[in-house]
Scaffold this active site. Sequence first.
Site, mmCIF file in Angstrom:
data_model
loop_
_atom_site.group_PDB
_atom_site.id
_atom_site.type_symbol
_atom_site.label_atom_id
_atom_site.label_comp_id
_atom_site.label_asym_id
_atom_site.label_seq_id
_atom_site.Cartn_x
_atom_site.Cartn_y
_atom_site.Cartn_z
ATOM 1 N N GLU A 157 13.142 3.079 1.359
ATOM 2 C CA GLU A 157 11.801 4.155 2.427
ATOM 3 C C GLU A 157 13.328 3.791 3.654
ATOM 4 O O GLU A 157 12.377 3.803 4.910
ATOM 5 C CB GLU A 157 10.777 2.868 2.768
ATOM 6 C CG GLU A 157 9.848 3.199 0.925
ATOM 7 C CD GLU A 157 9.683 4.375 0.777
ATOM 8 O OE1 GLU A 157 9.074 5.141 2.095
ATOM 9 O OE2 GLU A 157 9.366 5.496 -0.089
ATOM 10 N N PHE A 173 0.739 -0.940 0.208
ATOM 11 C CA PHE A 173 -0.006 0.097 -0.089
ATOM 12 C C PHE A 173 0.963 1.487 -0.060
ATOM 13 O O PHE A 173 1.560 1.388 0.866
ATOM 14 C CB PHE A 173 -0.545 0.159 1.772
ATOM 15 C CG PHE A 173 -1.771 0.881 1.472
ATOM 16 C CD1 PHE A 173 -2.835 1.418 0.420
ATOM 17 C CD2 PHE A 173 -2.171 2.085 2.032
ATOM 18 C CE1 PHE A 173 -3.771 2.922 0.410
ATOM 19 C CE2 PHE A 173 -3.053 3.623 2.132
ATOM 20 C CZ PHE A 173 -3.268 3.388 1.211
ATOM 21 N N GLY A 174 0.374 2.025 -0.956
ATOM 22 C CA GLY A 174 1.713 3.233 -0.886
ATOM 23 C C GLY A 174 0.512 4.387 -0.327
ATOM 24 O O GLY A 174 -0.234 4.366 -0.826
ATOM 25 N N TYR A 175 0.805 5.844 0.500
ATOM 26 C CA TYR A 175 0.094 6.744 0.338
ATOM 27 C C TYR A 175 0.845 7.934 -0.037
ATOM 28 O O TYR A 175 0.263 9.093 0.332
ATOM 29 C CB TYR A 175 -0.124 6.312 1.603
ATOM 30 C CG TYR A 175 0.648 6.883 3.274
ATOM 31 C CD1 TYR A 175 1.264 7.781 3.680
ATOM 32 C CD2 TYR A 175 1.253 5.171 2.924
ATOM 33 C CE1 TYR A 175 2.131 8.051 4.279
ATOM 34 C CE2 TYR A 175 2.474 5.210 4.210
ATOM 35 C CZ TYR A 175 3.184 6.482 4.708
ATOM 36 O OH TYR A 175 3.699 6.156 5.538
ATOM 37 N N GLY A 176 1.687 8.125 -0.167
ATOM 38 C CA GLY A 176 2.968 8.797 -0.361
ATOM 39 C C GLY A 176 3.911 9.363 -2.522
ATOM 40 O O GLY A 176 2.801 9.227 -3.091
ATOM 41 N N SER A 177 4.900 9.103 -2.107
ATOM 42 C CA SER A 177 5.100 8.771 -3.198
ATOM 43 C C SER A 177 5.235 7.915 -4.353
ATOM 44 O O SER A 177 5.375 7.860 -4.969
ATOM 45 C CB SER A 177 6.989 9.077 -2.879
ATOM 46 O OG SER A 177 7.008 8.185 -2.161
#
Length: 191
Positions: free
Chosen positions: A99, A24-28
């Site tokens: 990350e 799950f990605g929520y930023g870049s």
Amino acid sequence: MSVNTVEHNRARFDFEGVDAIWLFGYGSLIYKVDFPFLEQRPASIRGWVRRFWQASHDHRGTPEAPGRVVTLVQQPGAVCRGMAYRVSPSVFEHLDVREKNGYLRFSTPMTFDDGSEAEGLVYIATEDNEAFLGDAPEADIARQIASAHGPSGPNADYLLRLADSLRALGDECPHTFAIESHLRSVVTEDA
């Protein structure tokens, strides 16, 4: 906890026998997809909000002048929209380095737009990491972002691309959009 989390993340999960897993990605990770994926789907996770509370010493700032990037903060009843990618576990060799600035991999249930669910992984920079900055007035966050620049470019580009990506997803993120508005004011004042 140390800022560099690469080895810590590599010891956290055993991918033995796993062919693919959701991320799950929520930023870049929404807009900078520099890794191969098998499938991509809009998704959301519950109980978390996106906040510009993490310092970026290695991508959008420097150790002397860190930028600010997003992490997730627990908030009961909240829903955070983002993008889910089904990836091979080998992708984490790259993502753990990308990350590494305080982010740890956690397991999370995700809900896709069609209502189906899956378990996945998400990178979160918790408040016990050395690069955690925490809350600040949104105007102050915008000023810090406006002045920060790192190896991956201006911190302002990160904020603006994230805001555009969230709009494309149909997400309402008041925190991100308020900081974007303040940033545009700062840029106008400096022009």
